[in-house]
Write an enzyme that holds these catalytic residues in place. Sequence first.
Site, PDB file in Angstrom:
ATOM      1  N   GLU A  40      51.298  29.149  34.663  1.00 48.64           N
ATOM      2  CA  GLU A  40      50.501  30.392  35.053  1.00 48.64           C
ATOM      3  C   GLU A  40      49.210  30.271  34.243  1.00 48.64           C
ATOM      4  O   GLU A  40      48.217  30.661  34.793  1.00 48.64           O
ATOM      5  CB  GLU A  40      51.175  31.712  34.698  1.00 48.64           C
ATOM      6  CG  GLU A  40      52.416  31.778  35.891  1.00 48.64           C
ATOM      7  CD  GLU A  40      52.176  31.915  36.983  1.00 48.64           C
ATOM      8  OE1 GLU A  40      51.029  32.380  37.520  1.00 48.64           O
ATOM      9  OE2 GLU A  40      52.924  31.350  38.052  1.00 48.64           O
ATOM     10  N   TYR A 130      48.780  39.867  33.327  1.00 46.50           N
ATOM     11  CA  TYR A 130      49.312  39.033  34.745  1.00 46.50           C
ATOM     12  C   TYR A 130      50.459  38.176  33.905  1.00 46.50           C
ATOM     13  O   TYR A 130      51.510  37.982  34.580  1.00 46.50           O
ATOM     14  CB  TYR A 130      48.047  38.284  35.194  1.00 46.50           C
ATOM     15  CG  TYR A 130      48.610  37.445  36.212  1.00 46.50           C
ATOM     16  CD1 TYR A 130      49.197  37.714  37.475  1.00 46.50           C
ATOM     17  CD2 TYR A 130      48.681  35.938  35.762  1.00 46.50           C
ATOM     18  CE1 TYR A 130      49.976  36.786  38.218  1.00 46.50           C
ATOM     19  CE2 TYR A 130      49.320  35.290  36.551  1.00 46.50           C
ATOM     20  CZ  TYR A 130      49.983  35.570  37.698  1.00 46.50           C
ATOM     21  OH  TYR A 130      50.391  34.651  38.677  1.00 46.50           O
ATOM     22  N   ASP A 148      47.668  39.605  40.702  1.00 49.74           N
ATOM     23  CA  ASP A 148      46.390  38.516  40.922  1.00 49.74           C
ATOM     24  C   ASP A 148      45.525  38.684  41.894  1.00 49.74           C
ATOM     25  O   ASP A 148      45.589  39.447  42.822  1.00 49.74           O
ATOM     26  CB  ASP A 148      47.283  37.008  40.513  1.00 49.74           C
ATOM     27  CG  ASP A 148      47.776  36.589  41.872  1.00 49.74           C
ATOM     28  OD1 ASP A 148      47.842  37.338  42.597  1.00 49.74           O
ATOM     29  OD2 ASP A 148      47.801  35.400  41.982  1.00 49.74           O
TER      30      ASP A 148
END
Length: 367
Positions: A40, A130, A148
Site C-alpha cells: 500500500e 488510509y 482513496d
Amino acid sequence: MDVTTLKKLRDWFRKNAAELPWRPADLDAPRDPYAVWISETMLQQTQVATVREYFIRWMKRFPDVETLAKASEEEVFKYWQGLGYYSRARNILKTAKAVTLEERSSDRVHKKTLPDSRKELEALPGIGAYTAGAILSFAYHQREAILDGNLVRIFSRLYALDFLPTESRDAAEIYWDYAREVADSPKAYMHNEALMELGRTVCKVKNPDCTNCPLRNACRAALENRTDEFPPSKKHMQKDWHGTVLIVESADHKILAVHGGQKFFKNQFTLPHFESPRNATAGLPAQAERYIDADKVLSVENIGKFRHSITVHKMECDVLYILLSTKVPKRTAPDIRWVTLEKAKEFFANSFSLKALERLLHRTDKP
Ligand code: SF4
C-alpha cells in the site's frame, strides 16, 4: 450501499480480481500485515503495473519487518530506487525499527509484525488514515473504512456528490461516512478491496464502463447519464443556502436529535433543519410537525442566526427554539433521540448543530 449491491460487488470481485503479488489466491484469507503495509505504501502515487516488480524484489530481500529493521538506509533506498518519493522509504525503515524495538522491550508475545489498532498504527512514521485502514481491514479483517482516490470517485458518482472531500472537514466526513457504511460488515476487507479494484478497472477517471459495473443499478450518475459531471473537476462556485434549524426542547429539558431525512448529515444525528426563505414568517413551520405535535407547543421563538459552510454551500440559518409542554415520549422512532442539553455538546458530532445550540446557550433570557 444496500446489501444487494454489496453482494453484487463481492460477486464481481471474486470473478474479476486481478492476480497481484500481494494478493493471495484465497480472497478471504487474512493477509500478512507487513506485506499489506509495503504494497500500500508503494502504491501511493505509483501505478500497480510498476509496483508489481518492485514489490516482488523487495519481499525477496526484506521478507519481514525484522529483516527490514536491520537493513541500512542506503540499501533500502536501493530497493526503492525508481519509485520516487524517498521519504516513503525512509519512513518505512523508521517504522520497522520502531516496531521491532518495541517488541523487544515488551513483555507481550513476540509478534514480529505491525500493531492492530488505528491509534498505534497512525502513531508510526508514514502511516496515515488510509494505510492504517488498509492494514486493519486487509490483514486483521477489522471493520475499518478506507478512502482513496478510487473510492472517492466511486462515491461521488454513486451518490452524485458535487464536492470533493478535500473541500472541508464536513465534506471529508460525508465521504468517510459512506466509506464506513461499506466497512460496517464482516466482509469489510472485501468491500474495500473490491471498490479499489472497481475504481482502477471499471469506474475509471475517463469513460467509466457502466455497462459492466456491478453498482450500475444503484449509481445516480449512471442512472441520470451524468457520469462526466462527477467527481467535480474544478472548485465549484459557492452556492448560497438559507435554512432553518430547529431546537426543540421538551418539558424535561431534552433536545430533539434526528437521524436521516435531512439536507445535510444524512448518516449522523443532527438538529432538524430544512431550506427556507429569508425572513420566513414567524410561528411553527410545517416541517416541525414531522417530529412534534403542534398542540404540545408552548412557544416558538427565533433566537438568532449563524453562518456555516458545508461542501459548496455557504449557509445562513435561522435558529427556531421550540418549547414543548410535555416530557419526552416513552417510545420514540429509531431515527429520533432526545438528549439533555448538558450532553448535547458531546452528542452532536457536527459543528453545524453545535453552532445552532450555541445560540441557545448564549441566550441571556433563557428560562
Ligand atoms: S455505474 Fe458507472 S459511474 Fe457508477 S460506479 Fe459503476 S462505473 Fe462508476
